[in-house]
Scaffold this motif. Sequence first.
Motif, mmCIF file in Angstrom:
data_model
loop_
_atom_site.group_PDB
_atom_site.id
_atom_site.type_symbol
_atom_site.label_atom_id
_atom_site.label_comp_id
_atom_site.label_asym_id
_atom_site.label_seq_id
_atom_site.Cartn_x
_atom_site.Cartn_y
_atom_site.Cartn_z
ATOM 1 N N ILE A 23 -56.754 1.355 30.909
ATOM 2 C CA ILE A 23 -56.187 2.163 29.892
ATOM 3 C C ILE A 23 -56.954 2.072 28.378
ATOM 4 N N HIS A 24 -57.122 2.696 27.704
ATOM 5 C CA HIS A 24 -57.651 2.842 26.384
ATOM 6 C C HIS A 24 -56.734 3.181 25.688
ATOM 7 N N THR A 25 -56.102 2.370 24.822
ATOM 8 C CA THR A 25 -55.039 2.595 23.843
ATOM 9 C C THR A 25 -55.682 2.772 22.397
ATOM 10 N N LEU A 59 -55.914 -1.871 16.152
ATOM 11 C CA LEU A 59 -57.008 -1.853 16.778
ATOM 12 C C LEU A 59 -56.979 -1.239 18.172
ATOM 13 N N PRO A 60 -58.152 -0.709 18.559
ATOM 14 C CA PRO A 60 -58.078 -0.200 20.029
ATOM 15 C C PRO A 60 -57.715 -1.480 20.959
ATOM 16 N N VAL A 61 -57.207 -1.208 22.087
ATOM 17 C CA VAL A 61 -57.094 -2.115 23.094
ATOM 18 C C VAL A 61 -57.379 -1.632 24.396
ATOM 19 N N VAL A 62 -58.052 -2.328 25.227
ATOM 20 C CA VAL A 62 -58.470 -2.177 26.562
ATOM 21 C C VAL A 62 -57.617 -2.912 27.601
ATOM 22 N N ARG A 72 -57.886 6.469 35.015
ATOM 23 C CA ARG A 72 -58.286 6.120 33.576
ATOM 24 C C ARG A 72 -57.307 6.928 32.635
ATOM 25 N N VAL A 73 -56.834 6.175 31.632
ATOM 26 C CA VAL A 73 -55.973 6.991 30.761
ATOM 27 C C VAL A 73 -56.245 6.621 29.359
ATOM 28 N N THR A 74 -56.074 7.643 28.368
ATOM 29 C CA THR A 74 -56.531 7.220 27.185
ATOM 30 C C THR A 74 -54.932 7.769 26.141
ATOM 31 N N MET A 75 -54.592 6.796 25.673
ATOM 32 C CA MET A 75 -53.237 7.199 24.639
ATOM 33 C C MET A 75 -53.191 6.504 23.354
ATOM 34 N N THR A 76 -52.386 6.951 22.655
ATOM 35 C CA THR A 76 -52.439 6.438 21.213
ATOM 36 C C THR A 76 -50.981 5.516 21.142
#
Length: 926
Positions: A444-446, A277-280, A268-272
């Motif tokens: 990944i949650h962007t 809008l957020p993207v999955v 799992r990765v969270t990035m900016t």
Amino acid sequence: MKMRLTGLLLSCVLLVLAGCGGPVRGAGESRVNGGFEQYTLGNGLRVVLREDHRLPVVSTSLFYHVGPADEVAGRTGFAHLFEHLMFEGSGHIPNGEADRLLNTAGATDVNGSTSFDRTDYTTTVPSNALELALWQESDRMGFLLDALGPAELANQQSVVRNERRQTHEAAALGNTEDAVYREIYPPGHPYHANIIGSHEDIQAAHLDEARDFFRRYYVPNNASLAIVGDIDPAATKAMIEKYFGGIPRGAEVPRPKVDAPALTGEKRVTMTENVTLPVVTMAWLTPAVYTPGDAESDLAAHVLAGGRASRLHDALVRRDEIAQQVTATQYSLALGSLFRIQATVRPGHSPQELEAAIQRELDALKANGPTPSELAAAKATIRTDLLSNLEKPSKWAASLNTYNLYTGDPGYLDRDLRRYADVAPEAVKRFAADHLRSDRRVVIHTLPGQAVLPPEPPTPPAPPAAPPRPPSAEPWRNTPPPLGPLPTTPLPRAQRFELANGLPVYLVESHALPLVVASVTSRWGSAADPAAQPGLAGFTADLMDQGTPGRDAPGIAREIDSLGAELSVNAGVDGSTVQVSALSEQLGPAVGMLSDLVRSSTFPPAEVERTRRARLVDLAKFDRTAIADRVVSREVYGENHPYGHPAAGREQAVATISRDDVVRFHQQAFTPGNCVLVLSGDLTLEAAKRLAEDAFGGWSGPATRTPRPGPATPTPDRVLVVDSPGSSQTTLRVAQPMVAASHPDYDKLRVLNEVLGGGTTGRLFANLRGRHGYTYGAYSTLSRTRGDGTLALRTNTHTPVTGASVREMLAEVSGLRDAPVTADELNRAKQSIIQQLPTEFITNSDGAATARYLFLHELSPDYYEQLAARVAAVDADQVLQVARAHLRPDLMKVVALGDAAAIVPQLRDLNLGPVTYRGTDGTPRP
């Protein structure tokens, strides 16, 4: 869904396409045979030839079996960088000369592309220029190193780094894409880094490494050449032997053998990133290309997110409205494929909520598999996609090469089709259960924010000029081959007839493939929007496929899917179009659907509100191109001009448009006296008349006047900045009003635009990319509109050279006013326009677009036949005349979307006037 050469339902497709099959008859008497011929030169170059005499056009595709899969550690992006070096000139062809000659000959699609497993060089030319294309390709293969020096390498390192900034770092989700490959493939795997590589590795490449790379991989025995189009096989073979036969064979090239180890858990990765809008994003490792499970993955992708009837779209986008959009794609590769689902989160919802909803749909597919109707629709769509993809000779050539690359057999199509035909619902269920596991994936949650990028290495000083090229061992190659006799194949001509209710019908016949495009176009586009309701035409178009008396929105989507058809509705500035593409055998039901939507859309209130919510979210998105063009429209035309707003509209107006407004607009816009029916493809005139009468003969309604928009009324501000803090790239537009397409000077201005920025041989490209390396590309466009048009110069440039880029762009415009274009430029521009005319008819969609243009601009059916003579008559004095009459570099608007803190001082130094600011909606900001 992946748009690779796939398909099934052998009853039609095999007969049309298979190399061992016979011809198939379309609705008319013309026939097409998918047969090809293959052989191998003495030096190992594999050759595949296919004749296609529909139009006087030929496409070449030269595959080198090398890509990032062959790169060494510390040199990511090297294969792609080398692709660029192949356009820097060769032993007998100075840099830019091949582009100049090919452009003059009317070449299109002159490009290179790098995938993980191969590098492709494509060219589409008029059939009399095939020898010229082979001369260029062979000189690069045999003699590139005679021209490759430090300056060429440095220039392309700068260009590729600009490309990375533009397509990855400044683009939405570009860095997320990098992260997907980095996480799904382990370190040491050839796919661990994205194709374009890192700034550090691109800049670190040495000339000796480039030379070694060429000697190892750019050899005849590591390449395959496919030629498709209007060829004489015997003459073509002689040309291939002449130009390629003497190039020596290289050492044998070992193929990389690397396994992609299965993931042992969830990562799992969270990035900016620069997203609104957020993207999955979810990604899995899947079976390699053409191995068991690969076809199942394609079909699963379609069932999940292949269209509006798909599971994820219906549940997430339509029913629950927690996703703005969703895609599912299988990227088939030799060393382990990648399956990806990507969804954008709607405002008011969270990535966690969206991820859970996606998982529910995945669990359902694993538990129950697809329904028989879902799988049949997926197969029907793939079948139509396959045939549509093969309308272009360039796609045919690439498909033959792709089969050769991955299977060793260019004629693999028969077996490829069968693997799709043999897939049962249980196999798709098994694929999902075995491969789309929650304990073996990357998630990944962007989130919206500033992208975190590593520091860029500095660009070193430019190297000295290279020494003179060595004397040629084959001096006969110094002389480019002359063009052959001009092709005599006539351009397709639209046949016109009219129904009793006044509806004009245009037919462009083409019986090469069993496909037809049918469209209805109204002269009411966004220019017809009421001043207080910008976006009404676009909003109406969005709703026209959302319900009729006998069909609701999901039913429409399912019916289109079951036909294997494609439906689109859109509004442009001068017209609105509803179009359906289908196999000939499904044309009756497809045109019946088209008629129902055009004549009887009901605009259900619930769909109006659902569509409004989605449209408002889209309008708020940060899209660099859309924002820059939005500002240009407002500033060049004036806020209240019919062309002063984008077709998508403005948020405030879309929020208040009522259903009654939509119904009223539709009733005025779509009447027989205000529309045209266009049919293009496998249909005879007699059949077209019957079809048109059956579907539209009972349609009635008054014609409504659609006057041409008046003159542009530009705003007083000249330099306009949209701030994007921290951006490494600036999106630039330099624009001014221009004449309508019906103006007597338009053809002359078209020649002028070709000289200025019509392609890679234009002055803008040669200056900003060729001489300075400021950008990945720079072009100009001359719009074709019923009212005053626009001349717009376009580029994306590195932030530190924003001011310098604007200075060069304006200088090129001034140069066209100061002196006549050269004889070479004039000839190249005119011949490019004339010789490219056949390419406007290659696909059925192309043919439909040409007929729509005739209608919208009230032109005679012989317009395209007469165009060549009009362009040929343009001389240098006339180009200078129209430049001085119409170009105003002193008044051109400069729109810059970038980091204001960095670019505003540069723009002020140009002394073009006060710098003013605009928001992402195009309106003034303090």
